[in-house]
Design a protein around this motif. Sequence first.
Motif, mmCIF file in Angstrom:
data_model
loop_
_atom_site.group_PDB
_atom_site.id
_atom_site.type_symbol
_atom_site.label_atom_id
_atom_site.label_comp_id
_atom_site.label_asym_id
_atom_site.label_seq_id
_atom_site.Cartn_x
_atom_site.Cartn_y
_atom_site.Cartn_z
ATOM 1 N N ALA A 72 0.824 -1.211 0.000
ATOM 2 C CA ALA A 72 0.000 0.000 0.000
ATOM 3 C C ALA A 72 0.860 1.263 0.000
ATOM 4 N N ASN A 73 2.067 1.199 0.590
ATOM 5 C CA ASN A 73 2.943 2.375 0.648
ATOM 6 C C ASN A 73 3.744 2.582 -0.642
ATOM 7 N N GLY A 74 3.538 1.726 -1.651
ATOM 8 C CA GLY A 74 4.201 1.894 -2.942
ATOM 9 C C GLY A 74 5.485 1.110 -3.106
ATOM 10 N N ARG A 75 5.949 0.455 -2.064
ATOM 11 C CA ARG A 75 7.159 -0.362 -2.187
ATOM 12 C C ARG A 75 6.796 -1.722 -2.789
ATOM 13 N N ILE A 76 7.773 -2.324 -3.447
ATOM 14 C CA ILE A 76 7.581 -3.621 -4.099
ATOM 15 C C ILE A 76 8.250 -4.696 -3.258
ATOM 16 N N ILE A 77 7.522 -5.776 -3.013
ATOM 17 C CA ILE A 77 8.056 -6.932 -2.300
ATOM 18 C C ILE A 77 8.263 -8.048 -3.313
ATOM 19 N N LEU A 78 9.472 -8.588 -3.362
ATOM 20 C CA LEU A 78 9.784 -9.729 -4.235
ATOM 21 C C LEU A 78 9.897 -10.980 -3.380
ATOM 22 N N SER A 79 9.161 -12.004 -3.755
ATOM 23 C CA SER A 79 9.308 -13.321 -3.134
ATOM 24 C C SER A 79 10.070 -14.166 -4.138
ATOM 25 N N THR A 80 11.266 -14.628 -3.750
ATOM 26 C CA THR A 80 12.116 -15.371 -4.680
ATOM 27 C C THR A 80 12.215 -16.829 -4.260
ATOM 28 N N ASP A 81 12.541 -17.653 -5.241
ATOM 29 C CA ASP A 81 12.749 -19.069 -4.994
ATOM 30 C C ASP A 81 13.989 -19.493 -5.785
ATOM 31 N N GLY A 82 14.960 -20.072 -5.085
ATOM 32 C CA GLY A 82 16.170 -20.557 -5.737
ATOM 33 C C GLY A 82 17.241 -19.508 -5.944
ATOM 34 N N VAL A 83 16.963 -18.248 -5.616
ATOM 35 C CA VAL A 83 17.942 -17.169 -5.796
ATOM 36 C C VAL A 83 18.934 -17.218 -4.634
ATOM 37 N N PRO A 84 20.246 -17.275 -4.917
ATOM 38 C CA PRO A 84 21.239 -17.343 -3.836
ATOM 39 C C PRO A 84 21.240 -16.077 -2.974
#
Length: 151
Positions: A78-90
């Motif tokens: 809601a505050n405009g920031r982006i959340i990335l959920s990663t899988d397999g990324v070191p």
Amino acid sequence: MASKPQARFTGKHMAAVLVTGFGIVAAVNFTMAYYATGGFHGVVVENSYVASQKFNGWLEEAEAERALGWEAKAKREANGRIILSTDGVPEGATITAALRRPLGAHEFTDLTFAPSGSGQYRSNETVDHGRWTMRLHIEADGHKWAEESEL
């Protein structure tokens, strides 16, 4: 045997034909416009001949990226920031993103991400509301990975 009187073609009939015809044309135009704005937006290159010569190399790069098995899903807070959920990324990966508006005003912005634990990364910058196309870049352990998605 009495013959039936012939029905006459009147102005009301002609008006109905015109309204129906133009209604069909308008419906087709609106349908095509809907599909045109919601589909593949294409890629703009400086020189299409030079780009065609590099195409096989781009396919090889894409296959190498796919073989890494990395995945990333973006979600806007809601505050405009982006959340990335990663899988397999070191751990320790460098993640950046280039955002652009797919339609309308030509607006661009760049993002950098900081780790926030459990394979999640949070953007250091905020993003205005609305529709964006995000080109995500991840570098880790000498490997590069990129993906484009709607945000």
